[in-house]
Design an enzyme around this catalytic site. Sequence first.
Site, PDB file in Angstrom:
ATOM      1  CE  LYS A  44       3.048   5.408  -2.380  1.00  0.00           C
ATOM      2  NZ  LYS A  44       2.414   6.621  -1.832  1.00  0.00           N
ATOM      3  NE  ARG A  46      -1.218   3.126  -1.533  1.00  0.00           N
ATOM      4  CZ  ARG A  46      -2.397   2.849  -0.985  1.00  0.00           C
ATOM      5  NH1 ARG A  46      -3.336   2.248  -1.678  1.00  0.00           N
ATOM      6  NH2 ARG A  46      -2.670   3.180   0.257  1.00  0.00           N
ATOM      7  CB  SER A  62      -9.437   8.481   4.843  1.00  0.00           C
ATOM      8  OG  SER A  62      -8.417   9.242   4.255  1.00  0.00           O
ATOM      9  CD  GLU A  89       0.685   0.088   5.460  1.00  0.00           C
ATOM     10  OE1 GLU A  89      -0.126   0.775   6.113  1.00  0.00           O
ATOM     11  OE2 GLU A  89       1.819   0.485   5.176  1.00  0.00           O
ATOM     12  CD  GLU A  92       2.638   0.081  10.044  1.00  0.00           C
ATOM     13  OE1 GLU A  92       2.150   0.856   9.192  1.00  0.00           O
ATOM     14  OE2 GLU A  92       3.833  -0.267  10.040  1.00  0.00           O
ATOM     15  CD  GLU A  93      -3.509   1.968   7.162  1.00  0.00           C
ATOM     16  OE1 GLU A  93      -4.631   1.633   6.730  1.00  0.00           O
ATOM     17  OE2 GLU A  93      -2.621   2.465   6.438  1.00  0.00           O
ATOM     18  NE  ARG A 134      -4.959   5.176   9.470  1.00  0.00           N
ATOM     19  CZ  ARG A 134      -5.093   5.377   8.176  1.00  0.00           C
ATOM     20  NH1 ARG A 134      -6.265   5.253   7.604  1.00  0.00           N
ATOM     21  NH2 ARG A 134      -4.055   5.693   7.446  1.00  0.00           N
TER      22      ARG A 134
END
Length: 165
Positions: A44, A46, A62, A89, A92-93, A134
């Site tokens: 995958k 990432r 996490s 990412e 977003e995070e 988060r």
Amino acid sequence: MRASSSSSKRVSGWVDVWSTLRWAWLKVSRFVGRRLRRYSGRPKRRAGGLVVRGSEVLLVSSRKDPRLWILPSGTVEAGETSADAALREVEEEAGLRCHIERKVGVYHDRQSLASTSVYLMTVVHDSGHWEDGRLRKWWPAKDAMDHLKPRDRPPLRAYLLGTAK
């Protein structure tokens, strides 16, 4: 009135059934997907960011276990470059718009059958808004290693060795 209350019960019953079926489908598809990747030899894809501010490194909690700290990262979507995915990412995070300085490396996780491209980044803008649930925290780079999930330690180790020169 009775007809509408019984029909609403039937509707809510179907909602529960569909929720359960969706949950089961996700579990089965993840299980099968891992097996297919294992046999196809394709991990995958990432991408993630190692965001630095002076001598500090950004870590986010996490989603699966908020007690663990990770580098912001996720799946590369179809038609997206790994660099673009890493920037997305991180935004977003962690709520940070960043600039990529350089690629730190590509790291392979045999357990999750994933290959993660990690980029060294600096902050351009902090929106102050990120994914619900988060936490984010700036750690001194050398101390961050003790708090990181094991799969995210190699990129930080490479960064620390590179900056020590």
